[in-house]
Enzyme design. Sequence first.
Site, PDB file in Angstrom:
ATOM      1  N   LEU A  97       0.873  -1.161   0.000  1.00  0.00           N
ATOM      2  CA  LEU A  97       0.000   0.000   0.000  1.00  0.00           C
ATOM      3  C   LEU A  97       0.916   1.219   0.000  1.00  0.00           C
ATOM      4  O   LEU A  97       1.817   1.320   0.839  1.00  0.00           O
ATOM      5  CB  LEU A  97      -0.916  -0.009   1.230  1.00  0.00           C
ATOM      6  CG  LEU A  97      -2.048   1.032   1.278  1.00  0.00           C
ATOM      7  CD1 LEU A  97      -2.983   0.870   0.083  1.00  0.00           C
ATOM      8  CD2 LEU A  97      -2.824   0.919   2.574  1.00  0.00           C
ATOM      9  N   ASP A  98       0.682   2.130  -0.925  1.00  0.00           N
ATOM     10  CA  ASP A  98       1.575   3.273  -1.090  1.00  0.00           C
ATOM     11  C   ASP A  98       1.718   4.071   0.203  1.00  0.00           C
ATOM     12  O   ASP A  98       0.799   4.121   1.033  1.00  0.00           O
ATOM     13  CB  ASP A  98       1.060   4.202  -2.194  1.00  0.00           C
ATOM     14  CG  ASP A  98       1.111   3.550  -3.565  1.00  0.00           C
ATOM     15  OD1 ASP A  98       1.959   2.668  -3.771  1.00  0.00           O
ATOM     16  OD2 ASP A  98       0.299   3.940  -4.429  1.00  0.00           O
ATOM     17  N   THR A  99       2.838   4.741   0.353  1.00  0.00           N
ATOM     18  CA  THR A  99       3.109   5.536   1.546  1.00  0.00           C
ATOM     19  C   THR A  99       2.038   6.591   1.775  1.00  0.00           C
ATOM     20  O   THR A  99       1.624   6.841   2.916  1.00  0.00           O
ATOM     21  CB  THR A  99       4.492   6.213   1.419  1.00  0.00           C
ATOM     22  OG1 THR A  99       5.477   5.213   1.165  1.00  0.00           O
ATOM     23  CG2 THR A  99       4.856   6.958   2.688  1.00  0.00           C
TER      24      THR A  99
END
Length: 225
Positions: A41-43
């Site tokens: 999951l992207d930052t």
Amino acid sequence: MSQLILFNKPYGVICQFSQHELHPTLKDHIALPGVYPAGRLDTDSEGLLLLTGEGALQHRISDPRWKLPKTYWVQVEGRVSEEQLEALRAGVDLGDFVTRPAQVRQIEPPALWERKPPVRFRKTVPDCWLEIIISEGKNRQVRRMTAKVGLPTLRLVRAAIGPWQLDGLQPGELRSISVNLEDLPALSHAERLGQGRDAPARKSTAAGSKAGPQPSFRFARRNKP
């Protein structure tokens, strides 16, 4: 039975356990030994992240051949049109690949936690919320999809992966459950035969339908995020 960790990843946290010089990581939130993310999951995205120490379960979750649906609540800039919704549902040409058909609908703003830092709004530009369900997981895919149709993403929250939901978890909280691999969906005979071959970019699936199933999350809806 396998142990599965459901974790609500806060904004700004990197999906790794090794230290990072600029951002907090999973190590700052999860003290359980021997578990690793099943997927990513992207930052700058928030919401559900699954972790496990069981290799077979990690494979079932992260391998794209299983096509586990991923549900996102997406706050976008602008007023959405039916043409933009249809473009997202049909599949979006992002240059390096064409997305599979998706389930997309406009929703009322979900009652979410306050993001830190807060979303920056432009007072002269409206915004709205979409629910987007995809069966892929390419890098920054949802953000690229909405940008391509003229709806830049302001906030992105993953609410569910397959049968697993946030179900009231607050940022930084986790829940441990037991999972039986035999209870998870299996590949069909045709899908098993097709393993190892690339699927057509625009394969027709039921995911392209306009109205997906109503979400059963326990977050209440409210008028403003």
